[in-house]
Scaffold this active site. Structure first.
Site, PDB file in Angstrom:
ATOM      1  CD  GLN A   1      21.336  29.412  27.534  1.00  0.00           C
ATOM      2  OE1 GLN A   1      20.665  28.970  26.411  1.00  0.00           O
ATOM      3  NE2 GLN A   1      20.662  29.382  28.547  1.00  0.00           N
TER       4      GLN A   1
ATOM      5  CG  HIS B   1      24.197  33.078  23.391  1.00  0.00           C
ATOM      6  ND1 HIS B   1      22.820  32.442  23.813  1.00  0.00           N
ATOM      7  CD2 HIS B   1      24.668  31.727  23.104  1.00  0.00           C
ATOM      8  CE1 HIS B   1      22.667  31.318  23.601  1.00  0.00           C
ATOM      9  NE2 HIS B   1      23.873  30.688  23.226  1.00  0.00           N
TER      10      HIS B   1
ATOM     11  CB  CYS C   1      34.401  48.744  10.645  1.00  0.00           C
ATOM     12  SG  CYS C   1      36.058  48.161  11.089  1.00  0.00           S
TER      13      CYS C   1
ATOM     14  CB  CYS D   1      37.546  46.799   7.166  1.00  0.00           C
ATOM     15  SG  CYS D   1      36.243  46.203   7.784  1.00  0.00           S
TER      16      CYS D   1
HETATM   17  P1  OAD Z   1      13.650  31.632  27.140  1.00  0.00           P
HETATM   18  O1  OAD Z   1      13.118  32.776  26.833  1.00  0.00           O
HETATM   19  O2  OAD Z   1      13.978  30.466  26.165  1.00  0.00           O
HETATM   20  O3  OAD Z   1      13.415  30.883  28.749  1.00  0.00           O
HETATM   21  C1  OAD Z   1      13.410  31.734  29.822  1.00  0.00           C
HETATM   22  C2  OAD Z   1      13.225  30.769  30.967  1.00  0.00           C
HETATM   23  O4  OAD Z   1      13.284  31.423  32.096  1.00  0.00           O
HETATM   24  C3  OAD Z   1      12.046  29.940  30.834  1.00  0.00           C
HETATM   25  O5  OAD Z   1      12.100  28.560  31.157  1.00  0.00           O
HETATM   26  C4  OAD Z   1      11.063  30.602  31.877  1.00  0.00           C
HETATM   27  O6  OAD Z   1      10.314  29.509  32.579  1.00  0.00           O
HETATM   28  C5  OAD Z   1      12.201  31.016  32.932  1.00  0.00           C
HETATM   29  N1  OAD Z   1      11.814  32.065  34.000  1.00  0.00           N
HETATM   30  C6  OAD Z   1      10.842  33.165  33.378  1.00  0.00           C
HETATM   31  N2  OAD Z   1      10.899  34.094  34.583  1.00  0.00           N
HETATM   32  C7  OAD Z   1      11.787  33.363  35.423  1.00  0.00           C
HETATM   33  C8  OAD Z   1      12.290  33.951  36.796  1.00  0.00           C
HETATM   34  N3  OAD Z   1      11.861  35.117  37.266  1.00  0.00           N
HETATM   35  N4  OAD Z   1      13.181  33.271  37.324  1.00  0.00           N
HETATM   36  C9  OAD Z   1      13.770  32.063  36.995  1.00  0.00           C
HETATM   37  N5  OAD Z   1      13.353  31.683  35.522  1.00  0.00           N
HETATM   38  C10 OAD Z   1      12.377  32.206  35.066  1.00  0.00           C
HETATM   39  O7  OAD Z   1      15.416  32.211  27.486  1.00  0.00           O
HETATM   40  P2  OAD Z   1      16.632  31.344  27.330  1.00  0.00           P
HETATM   41  O8  OAD Z   1      16.382  29.950  27.740  1.00  0.00           O
HETATM   42  O9  OAD Z   1      17.742  32.019  27.967  1.00  0.00           O
HETATM   43  O10 OAD Z   1      19.887  32.576  22.080  1.00  0.00           O
HETATM   44  O11 OAD Z   1      17.201  31.261  25.724  1.00  0.00           O
HETATM   45  C11 OAD Z   1      18.309  30.592  25.576  1.00  0.00           C
HETATM   46  C12 OAD Z   1      18.558  31.275  24.097  1.00  0.00           C
HETATM   47  O12 OAD Z   1      17.421  31.282  23.212  1.00  0.00           O
HETATM   48  C13 OAD Z   1      19.079  32.699  24.019  1.00  0.00           C
HETATM   49  O13 OAD Z   1      20.136  32.975  24.663  1.00  0.00           O
HETATM   50  C14 OAD Z   1      18.938  33.053  22.755  1.00  0.00           C
HETATM   51  C15 OAD Z   1      17.487  32.360  22.388  1.00  0.00           C
HETATM   52  O14 OAD Z   1      17.451  31.964  21.061  1.00  0.00           O
HETATM   53  C16 OAD Z   1      20.704  33.430  21.344  1.00  0.00           C
HETATM   54  O15 OAD Z   1      20.311  34.621  21.051  1.00  0.00           O
HETATM   55  C17 OAD Z   1      21.502  32.672  20.305  1.00  0.00           C
END
Ligand code: OAD
Length: 248
Positions: free
Chosen positions: A105, A123, A151, A154
């Site tokens: 992601q 993403h 761009c 266009c």
């Molecule tokens: P989040 O910020 O929602 O979650 C990050 C996760 O990483 C949390 O569950 C933390 O507990 C965990 N975490 C923190 N430090 C860590 C470490 N050192 N090792 C392992 N885990 C750790 O980020 P995402 O889940 O990636 O979407 O968010 C998903 C999507 O929400 C993103 O891709 C973005 C956002 O909206 C878009 O931009 C479309």
């Protein structure tokens, strides 16, 4: 950290491995996760207020500048041991005739930078730029073309090639991710809060398809209760130890 013999055996005997990563995998590289506060200049904004097509339409310069700030930040960070361990895992599995797919992601490109080959970017990638109108990928533009470059095809405004809130994911990426999640025999959910669909459904699809589900995260998530193995801690520490235990 010690690991269950069943988990180590599952890794050693896997035929088809799928990994889903989120911002937590890049946290130890110094890239803020999404649900941590934005720092400094952008503290007063939330990603949901900036990473949208409407926000760009309303104020293209603010959104472009925010992404330039994030690009500069990401340009200064390095992959961490967790990224390198995943690249090594891919090599070890594929050397043993197993398949390995990394679904991320994250838009920071750190997996590829660490050597991961088979990466599905759900993403997009913040270092890639495309046209808001014709969607052509643009690799160069006149630096004097300010505040937001145009761009060359266009004359539409340029934007980062990332999925904004409310936008559809790249169809080929999400279809590949669904397919691999439902056909793998071992699935890792690493560093994701598992709150954002459709990525959040992938670990559950794997579990329902009888894959062994492993979560690596310091905190509990909606995936935790479905996981066969939960490794509570930072992925930058756990992944290298897990891989060393499995393959020495
Ligand atoms: P989040 O910020 O929602 O979650 C990050 C996760 O990483 C949390 O569950 C933390 O507990 C965990 N975490 C923190 N430090 C860590 C470490 N050192 N090792 C392992 N885990 C750790 O980020 P995402 O889940 O990636 O979407 O968010 C998903 C999507 O929400 C993103 O891709 C973005 C956002 O909206 C878009 O931009 C479309």
């Amino acid at each position: 950290m010690s690991f269950s013999a069943d988990l180590i055996n599952a890794i050693r005997t896997a035929n088809k491995v799928a990994i889903l990563t989120g911002a937590g995998v890049s946290a130890e590289s110094g890239v803020p996760t999404f649900r941590e506060a934005q720092t400094g200049l952008w503290a007063e904004y939330r990603p949901e207020e900036l990473a949208t097509s409407q926000a760009f339409y309303n104020n293209p310069q603010r959104v472009w500048d925010w992404y330039q700030w994030r690009r500069d930040l990401i340009g200064k960070v390095e992959p961490n041991p967790g990224h390198y361990a995943l690249a090594k895992m891919e090599q070890s599995l594929e050397a043993g005739q197993a398949s390995f797919t990394l679904i991320t992601q994250n838009v920071d490109g750190l997996h590829e930078q660490a050597g991961s080959q088979n990466v599905i970017e759900l993403h997009g990638n913040i270092q890639r730029t495309k046209c808001y109108d014709c969607e052509a990928i643009v690799s160069a533009w006149d630096p004097a073309d300010k505040p937001v470059p145009h761009c060359p095809n266009c004359n539409g405004l340029l934007r980062p090639d990332v999925v904004w809130f409310g936008e559809p994911l790249p169809l080929d990426a999400i279809n590949q991710a669904y397919e691999i999640s439902q056909s793998c025999d071992l699935f890792f959910s690493i560093g994701t809060s598992a709150l954002i669909q459709p990525a959040a459904s992938l670990p559950l699809l794997a579990s329902e398809a009888k894959a062994i589900l492993v979560e690596i995260n310091p905190n509990e998530t909606p995936v935790s209760v479905h996981a066969d193995f939960v490794l509570r801690g930072p992925s930058g520490e756990i992944l290298p130890e897990l891989l060393y235990t499995a393959w020495g």
